[in-house]
Design an enzyme around this catalytic site. Structure first.
Site, PDB file in Angstrom:
ATOM      1  N   SER A 168       0.837  -1.191   0.000  1.00  0.00           N
ATOM      2  CA  SER A 168       0.000   0.000   0.000  1.00  0.00           C
ATOM      3  C   SER A 168       0.883   1.257   0.000  1.00  0.00           C
ATOM      4  O   SER A 168       1.745   1.380  -0.864  1.00  0.00           O
ATOM      5  CB  SER A 168      -0.942  -0.052   1.213  1.00  0.00           C
ATOM      6  N   ARG A 238     -11.918   6.685   9.284  1.00  0.00           N
ATOM      7  CA  ARG A 238     -11.399   5.322   9.279  1.00  0.00           C
ATOM      8  C   ARG A 238     -12.422   4.342   8.711  1.00  0.00           C
ATOM      9  O   ARG A 238     -12.078   3.443   7.940  1.00  0.00           O
ATOM     10  CB  ARG A 238     -11.037   4.924  10.717  1.00  0.00           C
ATOM     11  N   ASP A 335      -8.320  -6.668  -4.919  1.00  0.00           N
ATOM     12  CA  ASP A 335      -7.986  -5.347  -4.371  1.00  0.00           C
ATOM     13  C   ASP A 335      -8.622  -4.269  -5.250  1.00  0.00           C
ATOM     14  O   ASP A 335      -8.264  -4.136  -6.420  1.00  0.00           O
ATOM     15  CB  ASP A 335      -6.463  -5.190  -4.356  1.00  0.00           C
ATOM     16  N   HIS A 368      -7.725  -5.353  -0.651  1.00  0.00           N
ATOM     17  CA  HIS A 368      -6.467  -4.634  -0.483  1.00  0.00           C
ATOM     18  C   HIS A 368      -5.681  -5.144   0.716  1.00  0.00           C
ATOM     19  O   HIS A 368      -4.461  -5.264   0.671  1.00  0.00           O
ATOM     20  CB  HIS A 368      -6.769  -3.142  -0.331  1.00  0.00           C
ATOM     21  N   ASP A 369      -6.381  -5.420   1.794  1.00  0.00           N
ATOM     22  CA  ASP A 369      -5.713  -5.826   3.034  1.00  0.00           C
ATOM     23  C   ASP A 369      -5.091  -7.218   2.966  1.00  0.00           C
ATOM     24  O   ASP A 369      -4.509  -7.679   3.958  1.00  0.00           O
ATOM     25  CB  ASP A 369      -6.702  -5.771   4.205  1.00  0.00           C
TER      26      ASP A 369
END
Lengths: 398, 398
Positions: A168, A238, A335, A368-369
């Site tokens: 990232s 967040r 992602d 993505h994570d």
């Protein structure tokens, strides 16, 4: 009336202070003799940088890996986080016998410039005013983050990195390292990243910034001086960002429309659905460990990142022209934050510079994570690439 | 210091009041003799519903089309919006000779239950307290919205709709109509919609709700009584949602990383990028015309929508068992808010009930919002389907 309203959290009960500097971490002062010039033009001098290391630096200092962290990460990559008490964010990847093998490599991970875990940032005391910098802190870029990391390596006496590895925003730093200091990098692993922020990326972080700035407790950025915290705004920021880190498929599989500790919907605004409860928890737990102004500064650095513009006069291949760095570009199929297409742009740029580049798009539903998890194919690729490069570097026998 | 901070907007200068009821619109009182029972169990009686009509109802009242609006839409589908001054949200689609041809059809569009443009909602005065309902307003569902629309049709003396047509949340109402009142619907066009809200959909709207509730001006939902408006929170909610309405490709094409009225980035938090400026504008202009509590209630109705659960005992096909309604399901290839796969789920459900169903996935780069635009293939499909159905209904010669 057939429902109740409850706010996400009573933030005023949260006492944890991420700015207290009362946790153990390694720290150096940088820019002591010569100030460091930031991309915005401001010079900063004698500023702290916090970092952690794992493994042992070998005699000729040729086995150092710089692990670069993502937006909300920090230097505690492989040991217990001093605030959350959780394992380091890459504990699965860094350690003896792991992909980033501390029996073999010396791993350095530093808190980025603008962060809030010991490196200078908006929550740091400005020695000139004896108050936190707040929004008087200069805007920083990914280039500035890497420039400061290079000063840290100077302090540690390390001329050249065996590798720079990050996911990232960490991947952006890895790319920036290769472009800015090609002679100081033997190999480079940019993971789940992009060579610039897209309009959609900017849009999501702009929402987060507006949520923070709209919180009256932000106090025009002076909340630490006013003894307040824009926790509600930061939590919303967040939550919005966190959605983009997970794939739609994973969300459906993990949560779907399942209810949270109830048999039926309550016809109200409580967290009826598990996904709501999960997201609220993500928001609430984040504000314990992250500074709202740091969030503004680091997301802005992301938005400003454009490697082709800053190093290639608009052409990505030019940013890598003549490079000897060995690259391994990794993306994850699900992602949508930095989609595989963004990694392919990087690979095209590298190929256009005739660089030594491998590319793997790892099939994964984790979005993505995914790079935080030990996806077997991802671990295998990272491990294999690093061991192969270690042979070439003479760190390992063939 | 190399930058300046500026908040998104000085909301206190905004005077427009969407709750004043001082604009011309048709209005009826519903539930006068018999109260209407909501899904949450509460009964409401003698409540206003605001609507607009276009075209002329024929003698046997067989040419009525109910157009159902999306989350932030209203009854002003095809005439100038009384607050924004802009053309109706479907002016391109509704009118003489257009796809929804007012030479042929009588078009009704009503403001949904829970809305803020004249139909009863949280901003309406509660006659029992003589104050706005606020969060004492009962939670409403898509089913409730449709039940109220059915009462409106009763008032207008219309037994059966020639068609019910709507996009996004409007498409959910169209589906709900077909499931709840199959005998009152000749044809049904659900566009860019889903048979239930996914975890990701719930997540995005939960972020918006938390942004609104985190705004101190929300006052626990009592802002109208306290003479405040949670404009900042509502603007953030709108910005977050608006990103999901546009495709990544369209954002890149329309904005990319282009700067707003400047040659270089300012190294600050102003809207350097066009996408930031655009999003801020979307947020600011939205709060002029929409009520924050309505946003909470209508998004909650979306989250609660699950047609298979409410009408099919968990099986979507059962919700349509034996239906004679003619369906035309339309999706857009780049819609990631309610992606084509969600439309395919609807089509599978309908097919499982041996319903008369056509499905078109329109190739478009405009994302979810494509149905607001006159995408030629979309217009052609809608026009053709309605004219074909009109022949079958005897409204048009073959």
């Amino acid at each position: 009336m057939c429902h109740k309203i409850r706010l996400m959290s009573n933030y005023t009960n949260i006492n944890a202070n991420p700015y207290a500097d009362d946790f153990p971490t390694l720290k150096v002062m940088l820019g002591k003799e010569t100030p460091m010039r930031l991309d915005c033009g401001t010079e900063i001098s004698n500023f702290p940088m916090a970092y952690q290391t794992y493994g042992t630096l070998n005699a000729d200092k040729s086995n150092a890996i710089l692990v670069t962290h993502a937006l909300t990460g920090d230097q505690f990559a492989a040991d217990t986080h001093p605030i959350s008490g959780k394992s380091g964010w890459w504990s699965k990847m860094i350690g003896p016998g792991k992909a980033i093998d501390t029996n073999l490599y010396f791993v350095i991970c530093s808190n980025v410039l603008g962060g809030c875990m010991g490196t200078v940032g908006p929550a740091t005391i400005n020695p000139e005013t004896n108050q936190p910098w707040g929004v008087d802190f200069p805007i920083i870029t990914i280039g500035d983050m890497v420039r400061a990391q290079a000063l840290l390596l100077d302090e540690l006496g390390i001329d050249s990195l065996f590798s720079v590895v990050g996911g990232s925003m960490g991947g952006m730093q890895a790319l920036e390292w290769a472009a800015a200091y090609p002679e100081r990098v033997f190999s480079c692993v940019p993971i789940a990243t992009a060579a610039h922020h897209s309009a959609q990326n900017i849009a999501f972080y702009e929402v987060g910034r507006q949520a923070i700035m709209a919180d009256p407790e932000w106090c025009g950025g002076r909340y630490l001086i006013e003894d307040k915290k824009p926790h509600a705004g930061l939590a919303v920021a967040r939550m919005a960002a966190h959605i983009t880190y997970m794939s739609e498929g994973a969300l459906t599989q993990k949560f779907g429309r399942r209810l949270q500790d109830r048999e039926e919907v309550t016809f109200g605004f409580e967290a009826d659905f598990q996904i709501e409860s999960y997201l609220r928890h993500q928001g609430i737990s984040f504000v314990d460990r992250f500074d709202a102004n740091s969030y503004l500064y680091v997301t802005r650095a992301l938005d400003y990142f454009d490697l082709a513009a800053s190093h290639g006069n608009g052409i990505l291949a030019e940013a890598f022209r003549g490079t000897k760095v060995r690259f391994c570009v990794i993306s994850f199929s699900s992602d949508w934050h930095y989609p595989p297409d963004e990694s392919r742009v990087i690979v095209r740029g590298l190929t256009g510079a005739a660089a030594n580049v491998s590319y793997v798009d790892v099939e994964s539903d984790k979005g993505h994570d995914a790079f935080f998890f030990d996806e077997p194919n991802f671990v295998r690729v990272l491990d294999g690439f690093l061991r192969g490069a270690a042979v070439k570097r003479g760190l390992l026998d063939e």
